[in-house]
Design a protein around this motif. Structure first.
Motif, PDB file in Angstrom:
ATOM      1  N   HIS A  86     -27.797 -48.530 -12.900  1.00  0.00           N
ATOM      2  CA  HIS A  86     -28.341 -49.514 -13.835  1.00  0.00           C
ATOM      3  C   HIS A  86     -27.700 -50.833 -13.449  1.00  0.00           C
ATOM      4  N   VAL A 111     -28.381 -52.529 -21.003  1.00  0.00           N
ATOM      5  CA  VAL A 111     -27.444 -52.164 -21.903  1.00  0.00           C
ATOM      6  C   VAL A 111     -26.538 -51.201 -21.460  1.00  0.00           C
ATOM      7  N   THR A 112     -27.048 -50.240 -20.624  1.00  0.00           N
ATOM      8  CA  THR A 112     -26.017 -49.054 -20.091  1.00  0.00           C
ATOM      9  C   THR A 112     -25.247 -49.435 -18.764  1.00  0.00           C
ATOM     10  N   HIS A 113     -24.132 -49.656 -18.635  1.00  0.00           N
ATOM     11  CA  HIS A 113     -23.219 -49.881 -17.599  1.00  0.00           C
ATOM     12  C   HIS A 113     -22.480 -48.764 -16.955  1.00  0.00           C
ATOM     13  N   GLU A 135     -20.520 -43.783 -17.629  1.00  0.00           N
ATOM     14  CA  GLU A 135     -21.210 -44.791 -18.046  1.00  0.00           C
ATOM     15  C   GLU A 135     -20.987 -45.204 -19.529  1.00  0.00           C
ATOM     16  N   TRP A 136     -21.292 -46.408 -20.070  1.00  0.00           N
ATOM     17  CA  TRP A 136     -21.001 -47.032 -21.157  1.00  0.00           C
ATOM     18  C   TRP A 136     -22.116 -47.715 -21.575  1.00  0.00           C
ATOM     19  N   ASP A 137     -22.582 -47.559 -23.042  1.00  0.00           N
ATOM     20  CA  ASP A 137     -23.630 -48.357 -23.751  1.00  0.00           C
ATOM     21  C   ASP A 137     -22.859 -49.325 -24.481  1.00  0.00           C
ATOM     22  N   ASN A 138     -23.036 -50.587 -24.078  1.00  0.00           N
ATOM     23  CA  ASN A 138     -22.382 -51.667 -24.937  1.00  0.00           C
ATOM     24  C   ASN A 138     -22.878 -52.044 -26.316  1.00  0.00           C
ATOM     25  N   GLU A 139     -23.955 -51.297 -26.429  1.00  0.00           N
ATOM     26  CA  GLU A 139     -24.427 -51.790 -27.977  1.00  0.00           C
ATOM     27  C   GLU A 139     -24.358 -50.537 -28.975  1.00  0.00           C
ATOM     28  N   THR A 140     -24.475 -49.453 -28.451  1.00  0.00           N
ATOM     29  CA  THR A 140     -24.085 -48.357 -29.298  1.00  0.00           C
ATOM     30  C   THR A 140     -22.706 -47.792 -29.067  1.00  0.00           C
ATOM     31  N   ASP A 142     -21.574 -45.542 -27.021  1.00  0.00           N
ATOM     32  CA  ASP A 142     -21.852 -44.377 -26.389  1.00  0.00           C
ATOM     33  C   ASP A 142     -21.141 -44.331 -24.936  1.00  0.00           C
TER      34      ASP A 142
END
Length: 358
Positions: free
Chosen positions: A13, A18-20, A117-122, A124
């Motif tokens: 990504h 969004v996903t880092h 991995e980390w979704d900075n919007e959700t 998760d």
């Protein structure tokens, strides 16, 4: 899934996504000509940020902003010392695995990868751990069940030992808590450097008049892009070969998509066009199929050659990895998993040691 390897390294990504992701790779090898016996790499959102190998014997930052990161100011010597010790651990691992597989001499490679991995919007997040030997999975962790998956009979002893010791729970804490915590810090600190958008130059290439025509894009960033051929406005799926996204020497990326024109009449060429789409960019880059602008093999850009060379290195460095190990369990029986005791705050620290029982 075959670990050899980690073309995950090529499809990561971007920081604009969004996903880092933060991924650590480590490789130990034996009898590979002109290549270090031990290589370690850390990547953040598809960008290499840290490197160590047994030739240079030094851990170094690969991005300016990482070197300036406050928590890293005192860690480079520690990490260098750590990897020097860890080289010996992996040398033992290779020897033990050769014995388990009844092998003598020859080229052999141990590969290890973990990260998150980390979704900075959700909000998760997800994590993973994989260990491979000679291009095939050896053992991996199922984070949902906290069980170890051992596809090879030779890995069962490792699976049993790690599950008895409750290593899955500890790994979950290491990967999810520590990794995600530092991933968030990286997102904040590296934002200005990694949130940029660079458009590519696009060329049409053809080795010979009868070869497929390759639409080649280079110099773009981030590494989240799509490229395809279409005819009369419709995307083509037949007679098309899509290449991987590959890194260039200047930390930009390249990719290509080839079209077989053997059944296309010259009159129909005008109906074809190459489309490049970059994440975060509204307008597509469209290149019409035109024989007059096709570059022959002699005009093939140097950047493509350089990029492929980098990728070949990364496939072995990506055979590699960056995984800080704390070698506190030397001399104990069995395949020892990660130990974060005493780890620097800047990275996860592990200790994998393969020693069979008598």
């Amino acid at each position: 899934m075959k670990i050899l390897f980690f073309l995950v390294f090529l499809g990561l990504h971007s920081a604009a996504a969004v996903t880092h992701s933060m991924k650590y790779f480590v490789t130990a090898s034996s009898q590979v000509p002109n290549f270090p016996e031990y290589v370690a790499v850390r990547t953040f959102d598809g960008v290499q940020v840290e490197h160590y190998d047994s030739n240079t014997m030094k851990a170094v930052p690969k991005q300016d902003w990482v070197d300036e990161f406050p928590e890293y100011s005192l860690s480079w010597k520690w990490e260098t010392d750590f990897h020097r010790d860890n080289q010996q651990v992996f040398k033992v691992n290779l020897k033990t695995l050769r014995e388990r597989f009844n092998q003598t001499g020859g080229v052999h490679i141990v590969q290890e990868m973990h990260g998150c991995e980390w979704d900075n919007e959700t909000g998760d997040f997800n994590g993973f751990y994989q260990y491979g030997y000679d291009g095939e999975d050896f053992i991996s962790l199922d984070l949902k069940t906290l069980t170890w998956i051992a596809p090879k009979q030779q890995a069962v002893i490792t699976k049993q030992k790690w599950e008895r010791a409750g290593q899955g729970e500890r790994w979950k804490n290491d990967i999810i808590q520590t990794c995600v915590e530092w991933l968030k810090e990286y997102v904040n600190y590296g934002r200005s450097s990694l949130m940029r958008t660079d458009l590519p130059s696009v060329s049409l290439l053809q080795k010979t008049p009868s070869s497929p025509v390759s639409c080649f894009a280079t110099g773009f960033y981030p590494a989240k892009a799509e490229m395809f051929w279409r005819k009369d406005g419709e995307e083509l799926h037949e007679d098309v070969e899509l290449g991987e996204i590959l890194p260039n020497h200047d930390r930009s990326f390249q990719m290509s998509v080839a079209l077989n024109l053997s059944s296309v009449t010259p009159e129909d060429w005008r109906r074809y066009e190459c489309v490049f789409q970059l994440s975060g960019v509204k307008d597509d880059i469209i290149t019409k199929l035109d024989k007059a602008v096709i570059k022959s093999n002699e005009g093939f850009p140097l950047g493509a050659v350089v990029g492929v060379g980098v990728v070949l290195l990364l496939l072995v460095v990506g055979i590699s990895g960056f995984f800080l190990w704390k070698n506190k369990k030397k001399g104990k029986e069995g395949f020892q998993p990660a130990n974060t005791t005493g780890a620097s705050s800047s990275s996860l620290s592990t200790s994998v040691e393969v020693q069979d029982t008598g």
